[in-house]
Design an enzyme around this catalytic site. Structure first.
Site, PDB file in Angstrom:
ATOM      1  N   SER A   1       0.848  -1.185   0.000  1.00  0.00           N
ATOM      2  CA  SER A   1       0.000   0.000   0.000  1.00  0.00           C
ATOM      3  C   SER A   1       0.885   1.237   0.000  1.00  0.00           C
ATOM      4  O   SER A   1       2.026   1.211   0.473  1.00  0.00           O
ATOM      5  CB  SER A   1      -0.872   0.001   1.257  1.00  0.00           C
ATOM      6  OG  SER A   1      -1.468   1.260   1.439  1.00  0.00           O
TER       7      SER A   1
ATOM      8  N   TYR B   1      -1.594   0.226  10.166  1.00  0.00           N
ATOM      9  CA  TYR B   1      -1.634  -0.378   8.833  1.00  0.00           C
ATOM     10  C   TYR B   1      -0.357  -0.042   8.070  1.00  0.00           C
ATOM     11  O   TYR B   1       0.289  -0.924   7.487  1.00  0.00           O
ATOM     12  CB  TYR B   1      -2.868   0.170   8.114  1.00  0.00           C
ATOM     13  CG  TYR B   1      -3.043  -0.246   6.680  1.00  0.00           C
ATOM     14  CD1 TYR B   1      -3.398  -1.547   6.341  1.00  0.00           C
ATOM     15  CD2 TYR B   1      -2.894   0.690   5.648  1.00  0.00           C
ATOM     16  CE1 TYR B   1      -3.586  -1.910   5.010  1.00  0.00           C
ATOM     17  CE2 TYR B   1      -3.085   0.334   4.326  1.00  0.00           C
ATOM     18  CZ  TYR B   1      -3.430  -0.974   4.011  1.00  0.00           C
ATOM     19  OH  TYR B   1      -3.620  -1.331   2.696  1.00  0.00           O
TER      20      TYR B   1
END
Ligand SMILES: NC(=O)c1ccc[n+]([C@@H]2O[C@H](COP(=O)([O-])OP(=O)(O)OC[C@H]3O[C@@H](n4cnc5c(N)ncnc54)[C@H](OP(=O)(O)O)[C@@H]3O)[C@@H](O)[C@H]2O)c1
Length: 244
Positions: free
Chosen positions: A145, A158
């Site tokens: 990501s 995250y």
């Protein structure tokens, strides 16, 4: 070892009950690959498995948590039963509590769960899959990501997990560069999924593309040899990819 009756390529895709994992499962199944699919919610996984099976696909759906060692062993055993493994796609991912919040307000139990799903499980599955992947010259695909490299407030847990996955993937790629397998990182870019909606409830996702926007990338990747893509990190929505 090649099994004469086991020539059909096999992918194990985690987090395949929705979002990008579901899209990739449908893509590979449509190409004639056998797919082993997992996610924790049995009913969601069953819907995807039924659809792909109805379309003529060979699907092994195994509900469970990739954070649990016994479940990971079940998944690899399924590949052994099918006779081979070509792609291990570590796509299952968590962002922590919903809505996302500042790192120092984040419950540590959630931090540990995110690390277990997003970092420990992909490495553990790669460990177990290595002998099968060596037989096929297979590929580990780890979903990353932008949060791994840029600073997004409230996405700290995250982002830290994806940064750790990036580095672990590059190291595994270097350590196995002569083994015939490949390890590849893929940042799919912003895509409209359940995970995105849950992370930021109420956020206007109009204009954010659905996961099938990444299909040109998967079509490209499937044609690459593991050696070509080993240790590379790709932005799925930003081709051409050869130049990277
Ligand atoms: N969406 C985006 O904009 C975006 C952007 C950049 C990167 N990514 C990455 O792309 C990948 C796919 O994202 P997505 O948005 O499609 O994900 P998603 O909608 O959140 O779906 C996650 C999938 O993983 C499963 N899962 C979660 N924890 C699991 C566990 N412990 N064990 C087994 N399965 C588990 C979920 O099902 P259950 O909950 O039933 O287990 C679900 O099938 C992720 O790696 C994500 O980090 C997404």
């Amino acid at each position: 070892m090649t099994h004469p009756n086991r020539q059909t390529r096999v992918a194990l895709i985690t987090g395949a009950s929705t979002g990008l994992g579901e899209t990739l499962a449908e893509f590979l199944s449509g190409l004639g690959w056998s797919v082993i699919l997992t996610a924790r919610t049995e009913s969601d996984l069953a819907v995807v498995a039924k659809r792909l099976t109805d379309q003529g696909g060979t699907v092994v759906a195994l509900p469970g948590d990739v954070g649990e060692a016994a479940h990971r062993e079940r998944l690899i055993a399924a590949a052994t039963t099918l006779g081979r493994l070509d792609w291990l796609v570590n796509n299952a991912s968590q962002m922590g509590v919903s809505p996302i919040r500042p790192l120092l307000d984040h419950p540590l139990t959630s931090f540990e769960a995110v690390l277990r799903t997003n970092v420990v499980a992909p490495v553990a599955l790669a460990q177990l899959a290595l002998p099968l992947l060596k037989e096929t010259g297979g590929l580990v695909v780890n979903l990353s990501s932008e949060a791994a490299v840029d600073v997004f407030p409230c996405a700290g847990i995250y982002g830290a997990s994806k940064a750790a996955l990036d580095q672990a993937s590059r190291i595994i790629a270097a350590e196995n560069a002569d083994s015939g397998i490949g390890v590849t990182l893929v940042d799919p870019g912003g895509i409209r999924t359940r995970g995105y909606e849950e992370a930021e409830p109420g956020f206007d996702l109009t204009g954010v593309p659905y996961p099938d926007v990444t299909l040109p990338f998967w079509k490209w990747l499937i044609e690459r040899s593991p050696g070509e893509v080993n240790g590379q990190r790709y932005l799925a929505q930003a081709g051409p990819w050869d130049a990277r």
